[in-house]
Motif scaffolding. Structure first.
Motif, PDB file in Angstrom:
ATOM      1  N   PHE A  10       0.852  -1.193   0.000  1.00 41.00           N
ATOM      2  CA  PHE A  10       0.000   0.000   0.000  1.00 41.00           C
ATOM      3  C   PHE A  10       0.884   1.238   0.000  1.00 41.00           C
ATOM      4  CE2 PHE A  10      -2.329   3.329   2.336  1.00 41.00           C
ATOM      5  CZ  PHE A  10      -3.472   3.403   1.558  1.00 41.00           C
ATOM      6  N   CYS A  11       0.600   2.170  -0.889  1.00 47.01           N
ATOM      7  CA  CYS A  11       1.365   3.411  -0.958  1.00 47.01           C
ATOM      8  C   CYS A  11       0.519   4.554  -0.404  1.00 47.01           C
ATOM      9  CB  CYS A  11       1.766   3.719  -2.394  1.00 47.01           C
ATOM     10  SG  CYS A  11       2.676   5.269  -2.543  1.00 47.01           S
ATOM     11  N   LEU A  12       1.046   5.211   0.610  1.00 44.46           N
ATOM     12  CA  LEU A  12       0.411   6.369   1.222  1.00 44.46           C
ATOM     13  C   LEU A  12       1.095   7.604   0.660  1.00 44.46           C
ATOM     14  CD1 LEU A  12      -1.399   7.633   3.423  1.00 44.46           C
ATOM     15  CD2 LEU A  12       0.463   7.216   5.033  1.00 44.46           C
ATOM     16  N   ASN A  13       0.374   8.396  -0.132  1.00 40.94           N
ATOM     17  CA  ASN A  13       0.943   9.609  -0.724  1.00 40.94           C
ATOM     18  C   ASN A  13       0.749  10.772   0.240  1.00 40.94           C
ATOM     19  OD1 ASN A  13       1.783   8.554  -3.264  1.00 40.94           O
ATOM     20  ND2 ASN A  13      -0.383   8.326  -3.757  1.00 40.94           N
ATOM     21  N   THR A  14       1.831  11.132   0.936  1.00 36.26           N
ATOM     22  CA  THR A  14       1.727  12.134   1.993  1.00 36.26           C
ATOM     23  C   THR A  14       2.170  13.512   1.512  1.00 36.26           C
ATOM     24  OG1 THR A  14       3.968  11.851   2.844  1.00 36.26           O
ATOM     25  CG2 THR A  14       2.303  10.336   3.662  1.00 36.26           C
ATOM     26  N   GLU A  15       1.637  14.513   2.169  1.00 35.47           N
ATOM     27  CA  GLU A  15       2.043  15.889   1.896  1.00 35.47           C
ATOM     28  C   GLU A  15       3.429  16.161   2.476  1.00 35.47           C
ATOM     29  OE1 GLU A  15      -1.068  18.223   3.632  1.00 35.47           O
ATOM     30  OE2 GLU A  15      -2.490  17.768   2.036  1.00 35.47           O
ATOM     31  N   GLU A  16       3.759  15.452   3.578  1.00 29.71           N
ATOM     32  CA  GLU A  16       5.002  15.722   4.300  1.00 29.71           C
ATOM     33  C   GLU A  16       6.232  15.118   3.630  1.00 29.71           C
ATOM     34  OE1 GLU A  16       1.578  15.607   7.197  1.00 29.71           O
ATOM     35  OE2 GLU A  16       2.326  14.199   5.737  1.00 29.71           O
ATOM     36  N   THR A  17       6.153  13.839   3.248  1.00 34.01           N
ATOM     37  CA  THR A  17       7.352  13.134   2.785  1.00 34.01           C
ATOM     38  C   THR A  17       7.195  12.437   1.442  1.00 34.01           C
ATOM     39  OG1 THR A  17       6.724  11.118   3.931  1.00 34.01           O
ATOM     40  CG2 THR A  17       8.114  12.655   5.146  1.00 34.01           C
ATOM     41  N   GLY A  18       6.088  12.578   0.790  1.00 34.64           N
ATOM     42  CA  GLY A  18       5.871  11.853  -0.456  1.00 34.64           C
ATOM     43  C   GLY A  18       5.289  10.482  -0.168  1.00 34.64           C
ATOM     44  N   CYS A  19       5.759   9.462  -0.862  1.00 35.93           N
ATOM     45  CA  CYS A  19       5.195   8.120  -0.767  1.00 35.93           C
ATOM     46  C   CYS A  19       5.774   7.355   0.422  1.00 35.93           C
ATOM     47  CB  CYS A  19       5.476   7.369  -2.058  1.00 35.93           C
ATOM     48  SG  CYS A  19       4.632   5.806  -2.139  1.00 35.93           S
ATOM     49  N   VAL A  20       4.878   6.761   1.221  1.00 34.40           N
ATOM     50  CA  VAL A  20       5.265   5.878   2.316  1.00 34.40           C
ATOM     51  C   VAL A  20       4.621   4.528   2.025  1.00 34.40           C
ATOM     52  CG1 VAL A  20       5.105   5.428   4.799  1.00 34.40           C
ATOM     53  CG2 VAL A  20       5.365   7.778   3.977  1.00 34.40           C
TER      54      VAL A  20
END
Length: 66
Positions: free
Chosen positions: A7-17
């Protein structure tokens, strides 16, 4: 069930987690088996917030929507 880190979490802080999207029950079980480290609370571009926990021995990031 998803494979670890599918699962890829596209974050505002660090990009993809990358991690495994789970619920709190799964985290409770994992906590009994592994030492979990809090990586942070992240906000996805759609505004949803997630907690990311890491199980180092497993190499898995557990991602929980809050």
């Amino acid at each position: 069930m998803m494979k670890p880190n599918d699962f890829c979490l596209n974050t505002e802080e660090t990009g993809c987690v990358w991690g495994q999207l789970v619920n709190w029950e799964c985290v409770k079980l994992a906590k009994k088996l592994y030492k979990l480290e809090l990586l942070g609370v992240y906000t996805e571009y759609n505004g949803k917030k997630y907690v990311v926990l890491r199980a180092d021995k497993q190499g898995i990031n557990y991602i929980i929507e809050i």
